[in-house]
Design a protein around this motif. Structure first.
Motif, PDB file in Angstrom:
ATOM      1  N   SER A   1     -20.736 -18.331  24.753  1.00  0.00           N
ATOM      2  CA  SER A   1     -20.158 -18.502  26.083  1.00  0.00           C
ATOM      3  C   SER A   1     -21.235 -18.807  27.125  1.00  0.00           C
ATOM      4  CB  SER A   1     -19.383 -17.247  26.474  1.00  0.00           C
ATOM      5  OG  SER A   1     -18.930 -17.345  27.803  1.00  0.00           O
TER       6      SER A   1
ATOM      7  N   ARG B   1     -22.840 -22.226  26.439  1.00  0.00           N
ATOM      8  CA  ARG B   1     -21.928 -23.292  26.873  1.00  0.00           C
ATOM      9  C   ARG B   1     -22.020 -23.484  28.383  1.00  0.00           C
ATOM     10  NH1 ARG B   1     -17.731 -20.996  25.166  1.00  0.00           N
ATOM     11  NH2 ARG B   1     -17.933 -21.723  23.038  1.00  0.00           N
TER      12      ARG B   1
ATOM     13  N   THR C   1     -26.863 -25.488  19.517  1.00  0.00           N
ATOM     14  CA  THR C   1     -26.231 -26.671  20.095  1.00  0.00           C
ATOM     15  C   THR C   1     -25.214 -27.268  19.141  1.00  0.00           C
ATOM     16  OG1 THR C   1     -28.284 -27.105  21.298  1.00  0.00           O
ATOM     17  CG2 THR C   1     -26.689 -28.894  21.192  1.00  0.00           C
TER      18      THR C   1
ATOM     19  N   LEU D   1     -22.126 -25.285  19.326  1.00  0.00           N
ATOM     20  CA  LEU D   1     -21.398 -25.609  20.549  1.00  0.00           C
ATOM     21  C   LEU D   1     -20.648 -26.933  20.388  1.00  0.00           C
ATOM     22  CD1 LEU D   1     -24.063 -24.599  23.225  1.00  0.00           C
ATOM     23  CD2 LEU D   1     -21.890 -23.439  22.768  1.00  0.00           C
TER      24      LEU D   1
ATOM     25  N   TYR E   1     -16.623 -27.584  20.482  1.00  0.00           N
ATOM     26  CA  TYR E   1     -16.071 -28.587  21.383  1.00  0.00           C
ATOM     27  C   TYR E   1     -15.180 -29.557  20.607  1.00  0.00           C
ATOM     28  CZ  TYR E   1     -15.867 -31.705  25.425  1.00  0.00           C
ATOM     29  OH  TYR E   1     -15.440 -32.457  26.480  1.00  0.00           O
TER      30      TYR E   1
ATOM     31  N   THR F   1     -21.984 -34.533  27.476  1.00  0.00           N
ATOM     32  CA  THR F   1     -22.465 -33.168  27.315  1.00  0.00           C
ATOM     33  C   THR F   1     -23.453 -33.059  26.156  1.00  0.00           C
ATOM     34  OG1 THR F   1     -20.380 -32.321  28.179  1.00  0.00           O
ATOM     35  CG2 THR F   1     -21.746 -30.771  26.954  1.00  0.00           C
TER      36      THR F   1
END
Length: 192
Positions: free
Chosen positions: A24, A27, A65, A68, A72, A107
């Motif tokens: 969290s 991110r 990463t 993440l 996503y 991103t």
């Protein structure tokens, strides 16, 4: 280990679901400050979780990463389903799908494009390929539904058309030289 003061004594701080807390905060850093600002130390400072504990879950920044990114991807597929469910106009639907993909590539551009970081393993490449196949399949389903309703006529097989769309979406998201509205005009001509 995180330590807190309790009754004048130092005791270990118990964090519920530390992996989710780490993700969290990572991110938030990634979305607000960018990839270069994402460091294990910054995640530690923001989350209150010791750097060593973070490394227990994610051995490198690349591993963090990539996780993440994968999260996503699944969120993106859920969003795609929501776009498909709520939007009735095919071209608005395709634009919204493109915009979500554009947000993703902005991103994660550094990791997505280079594919060669030490944390980017064969397994990671396979998961990326799996995501792209799922995305292409969903686009194919959307196109087939529009064709069955007589909204469009596909110039190629639905799977080939979906791959064409996806590759163009990715190219436009990474290289901003071609505007989406011009691509949409081409699509409308192709789908006549």
């Amino acid at each position: 280990m995180n330590i807190v003061q309790k009754g004048g004594k130092e005791v270990p701080k118990i964090i519920e679901n530390p992996e989710e807390v780490i993700l969290s905060h990572a991110r938030d850093i990634l979305l607000n400050d960018g990839y270069t600002s994402l460091t294990m130390r910054k995640v530690s400072n923001n989350s209150g979780i010791a750097v060593g504990t973070i490394y227990n879950y994610f051995p490198t920044k690349d591993h963090l990463t990539l996780r993440l990114m994968e999260d996503y991807w699944y969120d993106y597929l859920k969003a795609l389903d929501e776009i498909d469910r709520l939007e009735t106009d095919l071209y608005v639907k395709l634009f919204r799908i493109y915009k979500k993909l554009d947000d993703f590539t902005q991103t994660f551009q550094e990791v997505w494009v280079k594919n060669s970081t030490p944390g980017y393993t064969e397994d990671s490449r396979n998961r990326k390929k799996n995501f792209m196949q799922k995305l292409s399949k969903r686009l194919e389903e959307i196109l087939m539904e529009a064709q069955s309703k007589g909204i469009i006529r596909l110039p190629l097989e639905p799977s080939a058309t979906a791959e064409f769309l996806l590759l163009n979406f990715l190219t436009m998201a990474q290289m901003k030289q071609f505007e989406y509205n011009n691509f949409e005009k081409i699509l409308k001509k192709l789908f006549e």
